[in-house]
Design an enzyme around this catalytic site. Structure first.
Site, PDB file in Angstrom:
ATOM      1  CG  HIS A  12      -1.779   1.184   1.334  1.00 42.82           C
ATOM      2  ND1 HIS A  12      -2.762   1.441   0.417  1.00 42.82           N
ATOM      3  CD2 HIS A  12      -1.831   2.197   2.224  1.00 42.82           C
ATOM      4  CE1 HIS A  12      -3.397   2.551   0.750  1.00 42.82           C
ATOM      5  NE2 HIS A  12      -2.834   3.039   1.839  1.00 42.82           N
TER       6      HIS A  12
ATOM      7  CG  ASP B  11      -0.946   6.319   2.333  1.00 46.28           C
ATOM      8  OD1 ASP B  11      -2.039   5.822   2.014  1.00 46.28           O
ATOM      9  OD2 ASP B  11      -0.452   6.189   3.467  1.00 46.28           O
TER      10      ASP B  11
ATOM     11  CG  ASP C 195      -5.165   3.388   5.079  1.00 39.89           C
ATOM     12  OD1 ASP C 195      -5.631   3.208   6.207  1.00 39.89           O
ATOM     13  OD2 ASP C 195      -4.253   4.202   4.847  1.00 39.89           O
TER      14      ASP C 195
ATOM     15  CG  HIS D 225      -6.925   6.879   1.464  1.00 38.90           C
ATOM     16  ND1 HIS D 225      -6.686   5.917   0.518  1.00 38.90           N
ATOM     17  CD2 HIS D 225      -5.950   6.751   2.373  1.00 38.90           C
ATOM     18  CE1 HIS D 225      -5.605   5.244   0.854  1.00 38.90           C
ATOM     19  NE2 HIS D 225      -5.131   5.730   1.975  1.00 38.90           N
TER      20      HIS D 225
END
Length: 1028
Positions: A260, A262, A372, A577
């Site tokens: 993951h 970001d 997330d 997000h």
């Protein structure tokens, strides 16, 4: 004869095994101390320091200066390029040789002009393999470059991970040397680690735990760290233990590599590009050695970045996608916030994401992948299904602060009734490490035992990138089918979900939103980002509508498809997000606001060009000829501002048809419909024939009467438009969280700076201004506006905000009693309780909504509208809108400065649907567009004959210049048949999905008045219109 004693003390045997592999204790004589053999210094190491992130081709041309291990480099966000010249000793023939590199920055090894390996100490990647078994024929003299980012895996927080970055931090080169790596030691260490973890995690109540304990102890007896010849016997014992198989009913774990990343968070967008490259090139190296290894990867934007910046790496990725090892998932442009983007924005996330994956890799994603995000809209299942996706994976609801979500595998049903198969990995993480603990937790935490016997384990370092390691793969390989642990298979999302689908008869269904009971401060933090998002969503909508009308009206008009795609992608990127929620560092906020400015500048130019194509341009000297565009699908009669001489503005009341244009003309019948009067006691009365408001000197509503029924809106003895300040100190996640206890710290804002005074006393608009002091540094200035023919009272607000850990809200106590309030979400609305009966109710003390929220009883209700806010709280009869927060991490200056926003209060008779609350909230957000032009007569392009059906989107169809895409949705929660009327020259009409693929199985019903469409509650329909 000597008999070996049988030892019974579990603690001593366990600690003995732990110390035998410890990297702290007894490393002079234990196994861990033998992991690395001989070392050799580098021939030379030189460095070039750059303030900017520059490409490899430019970096290698720079002037490199000598440096050494122990030197520090920086400051934060700079880049160090190291030139590493090495020569492997001839005596290391047959050995595995590594470049050992340790630094607190993030590194990338370049060899032969290509990136080959990420190096990040926090991600357990501290060596680059030069040779697995050195041969004389291999090059012994090598020159490498290491690109080192002056930031860690999680940025450079000053004092804690989520603190604002330390701008002056230095990053140290701690190790740089050649080393012999003893692979046999690594293999044996992994055996020991897995056995020790089984002992510890199974505890004293499991026989299998004791078998692992005695196996590990006997391995210590057999293993002499100084004699590699002894390793085989010890490994044989471990393999015998791991080979004891499970029964057929054991839970199956589907292990998938994951990383993951970001797209921005504690580091800027630009650094994410390098994080992707560092992580994914390392994954490619693992795939070359482990053909069974599967890696899942989301976010089309990140693939696009790598394609642009690292084309060689992207080609390698495409090769492994074809092999079925590198699996694109998610289907969206970024992993967006699940609450705040509009319905159309969510459709575009999938449209642009799925089209990218289809273009580049040959197929659409089958799974929505959003591990997330801070909650999930109840309209997402329908949007997913419309974009070729029927499966959903996340895990964030495991973070719930109050209630434990009751399922891991279930069907999630949206507000329209659409179900999608949903899986929350029971290990409650998207960055597991392949450890025994991960596997045991996956079985133990599974809340659907007996209903679902398959689960995902996503392994790899995440958030800041990094991804899987060889060690993680080795751990999982050891225990593929080992008694006491779940069965482990390297798998992919399609295999997992297919298995779950085939055995889904007992699965439960969850209806409605997936509300995260945490991070509800993100509905308010970084108000300028929220404002930018809403305004740019509106602007791009209007540009598309105007451009479609111009396309059909003017032969020579060119629809700006490429430019619109570019602007949409910028907007979608900012919906990541950690960006639109405001949980990012200041550098990211600055980038996001710059992107919004780019959208506004370019979008405004495109809008003006389209508008000017809709009519005749005024002659020279006829500059006062003004036209007005209405992009919404109903007729509007509103007050607009016209530019006058100098700085003065002139007001006009205009009537504009649905999705159409009209000339601005004076409507004299309403010229004096608003009056504003100052009373002797200083209170002010504002009236427009629909509403009668009484305002006190502090700008509070003492009364708001619905004139038609003489119904009072404000609770007796209370004030509407009451500002309140709260202490706002969460437990940890500063920008993310507002805690329930903040409600006990309420302080009304009542200190006057300037009492209410009349600004406009009559005509088409009445207005009153006042200002209040929040504190010594913060001031509210507000203009209360009542327009002719308008059923709501508007509050144009400016706040100079200089606070720390405070929360500003505005309250409206109203004369309504209802157990539920209604909130707008994407393409619809839902209800939430106004009471706190249960823990599930209490956990919703701060909730999200879009343009409006409504509190109604039978026959009467009140709607609270806004132009840029998302946080609400409606408890009992008090309607509260959240305005501003002041967290200090990860952005120490979050929300400081001047803010402008508007909200409105609309009392109404009957249900909010029949009172047109939905339409008036659109009107507040989508202004009539006034421009210089001459329209011979009012003209409407589209209209819908049902107020329940909203014509949301009019755009050119993707990759079809002769077609328009029309998107509508049912907004009342009713089953209805509506007719879409069009004045444009239409040739054909087709139903299509949200990816704009025609669906010939659903015939389009045409009548003399237009296209007849049937809707179920909250259903979204898309129609392709082929134009002549």
């Amino acid at each position: 004869m000597y008999h070996q004693p049988v030892l019974k003390n579990r603690r001593t045997l366990l600690e003995r095994a732990e110390k035998f592999i410890s990297d702290i204790y007894f490393t002079d004589c234990n196994l861990r101390g033998r992991l690395f053999g001989d070392t050799h210094p580098l021939e030379s190491i030189t460095v070039f320091l750059s303030e900017k992130r520059i490409p490899y081709s430019e970096a290698v041309q720079q002037n490199f200066q000598p440096c050494k291990v122990g030197d520090a480099f920086g400051p934060t966000w700079w880049t160090c390029w190291f030139k590493v010249v090495l020569k492997i000793p001839d005596g290391w023939r047959g050995k595995e040789v590594h470049l050992r590199w340790e630094s607190d920055g993030e590194g990338m090894v370049w060899r032969n002009d290509q990136p080959v390996q990420g190096l990040t100490k926090e991600g357990e990647k501290t060596s680059y393999i030069l040779s697995e078994c050195l041969k004389d024929s291999e090059p012994h003299g090598i020159t490498l470059y290491v690109e080192l980012a002056c930031n860690g895996l999680f940025g450079a927080g000053q004092g804690s991970m989520i603190a604002a970055p330390d701008p002056n931090r230095k990053f140290t080169l701690q190790k740089a040397e050649l080393v012999v790596f003893n692979r046999d030691v690594r293999e044996l260490l992994t055996d020991f680690e897995m056995l020790v973890d089984i002992v510890k995690l199974l505890g004293e109540g499991e026989q299998r735990g004791f078998q692992a304990l005695f196996t590990a102890n006997e391995m210590v007896n057999l293993c002499d760290p100084a004699n590699p010849a002894s390793f085989a016997a010890a490994r044989s014992l471990a393999q015998k233990f791991f080979a004891q198989k499970n029964g057929e009913s054991q839970h199956v774990v589907h292990a998938m590599g994951h990383c993951h990343i970001d797209s921005a968070w504690l580091w800027p967008y630009e650094e994410t590009i390098r994080k992707c490259a560092r992580s994914w090139v390392t994954v490619i190296r693992l795939m070359e050695k482990n053909p069974e290894f599967v890696f899942t990867c989301s976010q089309a934007q990140q693939f696009q970045w790598v394609k642009s910046w690292y084309p060689g790496l992207f080609s390698e990725i495409k090769r492994f996608v074809q092999k079925g090892q590198f699996i694109p998932v998610g289907g969206t442009w970024v992993e967006m916030d699940g609450n705040l983007p509009s319905g159309e924005s969510m459709v575009r996330q999938f449209l642009y994401g799925q089209n990218f994956f289809k273009d580049e890799f040959g197929h659409y994603c089958k799974e929505f992948w959003l591990p997330d995000t801070f909650g999930y809209s109840a309209q997402l299942p329908q949007i997913m299904k419309g974009c070729e996706i029927s499966r959903f994976l996340t895990q964030k609801l495991s973070w719930n602060l109050v209630n434990t979500f009751p399922h891991n595998t279930f069907f999630w049903e949206g507000i329209d009734g659409t179900p999608v198969l949903t899986h929350f990995p029971p290990g409650n993480s998207y960055e597991m490490k392949g450890k025994v603990e991960d596997l045991i937790n996956t079985v133990k935490n599974n809340k659907d035992k007996g209903r679902a016997n398959h689960s995902a384990v996503l392994f790899g370092f995440g958030d800041g990138g990094g991804g899987p390691t060889q060690l993680m793969l080795d751990r999982l390989q050891r225990v593929r089918d080992t008694d006491c642990l779940p069965k482990v298979q390297m798998s992919n999302p399609d295999v997992l979900f297919s298995q779950l689908e085939s055995d889904s008869s007992l699965l439960c269904t969850w209806v409605g939103e997936l509300f995260l009971e945490l991070h509800n401060g993100t509905y308010t933090t970084q108000a300028k980002i929220k404002l930018g998002n809403r305004q740019c969503e509106v602007l791009l909508h209007d540009v598309e509508v105007a451009s479609c009308l111009a396309l059909c009206k003017r032969d020579r008009f060119t629809y700006p498809a490429c430019k619109l795609q570019e602007l949409w992608r910028l907007l979608l990127l900012n919906q990541f997000h950690d960006v639109i929620p405001g949980s990012c560092i200041e550098m990211v906020v600055e980038d996001a606001l710059q992107y919004y400015d780019e959208i506004r500048t370019t979008g405004s130019r495109l809008l003006l060009a389209a508008c000017e194509s809709l009519g005749t341009s005024p002659y020279k000297g006829a500059g006062s000829s003004m036209a007005v565009l209405n992009t919404l699908p109903w007729e509007r009669t509103e007050v607009v501002s016209l530019s006058g001489e100098g700085t003065q503005t002139r007001l006009a009341l205009v009537r504009v048809p649905s999705v159409g244009v009209a000339q601005v003309t004076e409507m004299t019948e309403h010229m004096d419909s608003v009056s504003v009067t100052m009373m002797v006691d200083g209170t002010i009365i504002m009236e427009n024939g629909l509403l009668k408001a009484t305002v006190d000197q502090r700008g509070r509503l003492m009364s708001l009467l619905l004139v038609q029924t003489n119904r009072e809106t404000i609770s007796e003895g209370c004030f509407g438009n009451q500002f309140a300040l709260f202490d706002d100190v969460p437990l940890y996640w500063d920008a993310w969280d507002v805690m329930d206890y903040h409600l006990q710290t309420r302080k009304p804002v009542i200190e006057l700076v300037e009492p209410a005074k009349i600004v406009r006393s009559k005509g088409l608009q009445g207005s009153v201004s006042f200002s209040l002091r929040i504190s010594g540094n913060s001031i509210i200035r507000q203009e209360i506006i009542l327009d002719a023919c308008c059923p709501y009272i508007k509050f144009n607000t400016q706040v100079d905000w200089e606070e720390a850990h405070k929360f500003l809200k505005v309250e409206f106590p109203v004369q309504v009693r209802s157990p539920n309030a209604t909130y707008e979400i994407q393409f619809g609305h839902l209800q939430r309780p106004t009471h706190r009966n249960t823990s599930w109710d209490w956990a919703r003390f701060e909730v999200w909504g879009h343009k409006w929220a409504d509190l109604s009883e039978h026959g009467f209700g009140v709607a609270l509208l806004n132009d840029s806010k998302y946080g609400y709280s409606i408890h009992e009869n008090i309607m509260t809108l959240s305005l501003l927060r002041a967290p200090k991490a990860p952005d120490a200056n979050a929300d400081m400065g001047c803010h402008n926003f508007t909200y409105a209060l609309m009392p109404h008779t009957g249900p909010f649907q029949e009172a047109s609350v939905i339409q008036y909230a659109y009107n507040l957000n989508f202004p009539l567009r006034v421009y210089h032009g001459v329209i011979s007569e009012p003209w409407s392009a589209f209209s819908v004959n049902s107020p329940a059906v909203i014509l949301e989107t009019i755009k050119q169809a993707e990759r079809r210049e002769n077609a328009l895409l029309i998107r509508l949705y049912e907004s009342h929660g009713s089953s209805v048949t509506a007719t879409l009327s069009a004045s444009l020259p239409l040739k054909e009409a087709w139903h299509c999905d949200l990816l704009e693929r025609p669906d010939s199985s659903i015939p389009v019903s045409k009548t003399t008045s237009g296209i007849s469409l049937t809707f179920k509650p909250f259903q979204i329909r898309s129609v392709l219109l082929i134009i002549q």
